[in-house]
Scaffold this motif. Structure first.
Motif, mmCIF file in Angstrom:
data_model
loop_
_atom_site.group_PDB
_atom_site.id
_atom_site.type_symbol
_atom_site.label_atom_id
_atom_site.label_comp_id
_atom_site.label_asym_id
_atom_site.label_seq_id
_atom_site.Cartn_x
_atom_site.Cartn_y
_atom_site.Cartn_z
ATOM 1 N N GLY A 21 -21.779 0.325 32.210
ATOM 2 C CA GLY A 21 -22.220 1.669 31.484
ATOM 3 C C GLY A 21 -21.122 2.355 31.002
ATOM 4 O O GLY A 21 -19.944 2.233 31.217
ATOM 5 N N ASP A 22 -21.528 3.512 30.264
ATOM 6 C CA ASP A 22 -20.433 4.356 29.757
ATOM 7 C C ASP A 22 -21.193 5.685 29.631
ATOM 8 O O ASP A 22 -22.333 5.926 29.297
ATOM 9 C CB ASP A 22 -20.156 3.880 28.152
ATOM 10 N N ILE A 23 -20.510 6.902 29.664
ATOM 11 C CA ILE A 23 -20.899 8.241 29.405
ATOM 12 C C ILE A 23 -20.160 8.855 28.251
ATOM 13 O O ILE A 23 -19.201 8.899 27.929
ATOM 14 C CB ILE A 23 -20.443 9.043 30.793
ATOM 15 N N TYR A 24 -21.126 9.403 27.285
ATOM 16 C CA TYR A 24 -20.485 10.088 26.228
ATOM 17 C C TYR A 24 -21.213 11.646 26.371
ATOM 18 O O TYR A 24 -22.012 12.211 26.784
ATOM 19 C CB TYR A 24 -21.458 9.454 24.948
ATOM 20 N N ASP A 31 -14.788 8.254 30.160
ATOM 21 C CA ASP A 31 -13.562 7.235 30.746
ATOM 22 C C ASP A 31 -13.641 5.798 30.342
ATOM 23 O O ASP A 31 -13.291 5.100 31.173
ATOM 24 C CB ASP A 31 -13.394 7.520 32.223
ATOM 25 N N GLY A 32 -14.523 5.545 29.481
ATOM 26 C CA GLY A 32 -14.518 4.220 28.776
ATOM 27 C C GLY A 32 -15.874 3.341 29.875
ATOM 28 O O GLY A 32 -16.505 4.113 30.495
ATOM 29 N N ILE A 33 -15.739 2.110 29.566
ATOM 30 C CA ILE A 33 -16.907 1.605 30.061
ATOM 31 C C ILE A 33 -16.587 1.295 31.574
ATOM 32 O O ILE A 33 -15.468 0.889 31.949
ATOM 33 C CB ILE A 33 -17.019 0.137 29.363
ATOM 34 N N ALA A 34 -17.566 1.533 32.548
ATOM 35 C CA ALA A 34 -17.523 1.230 33.700
ATOM 36 C C ALA A 34 -18.014 0.152 34.199
ATOM 37 O O ALA A 34 -19.236 -0.061 33.665
ATOM 38 C CB ALA A 34 -17.796 2.591 34.472
#
Length: 80
Positions: A21-24, A31-34
């Motif tokens: 996942g990713d946070i926008y 922080d990019g894709i986790a």
């Protein structure tokens, strides 16, 4: 069954998972894709014989591409 069927465990599951996942914020990635690897425990239960099915879950996961600490999730869900 516990205490004269106040709580009954019907099924018990172990669920391994891989989460991505990713946070926008303001259309920018934080922080990019986790990527995380984890496992969960699920139990289908009945409460007081009137809530026929609920799922209790406990998940534990660790991000594999960062130094974040181990994360835990506890939940109770009930379908309608």
């Amino acid at each position: 069954d516990f205490a004269d069927r106040i709580v009954r465990i019907k099924n018990f599951y172990i669920a391994p998972f891989y989460d991505v996942g990713d946070i926008y914020i303001d259309n920018k990635s934080v922080d990019g894709i986790a990527h995380a690897l984890g496992a969960g425990i699920r139990a289908d239960v009945m409460f007081f014989s009137f809530l026929e099915r609920a799922t209790i879950r406990l998940d534990i996961a660790k991000a594999i591409n960062s130094n974040a600490s181990v994360q835990y999730w506890f939940g109770l869900s009930q379908p309608f």
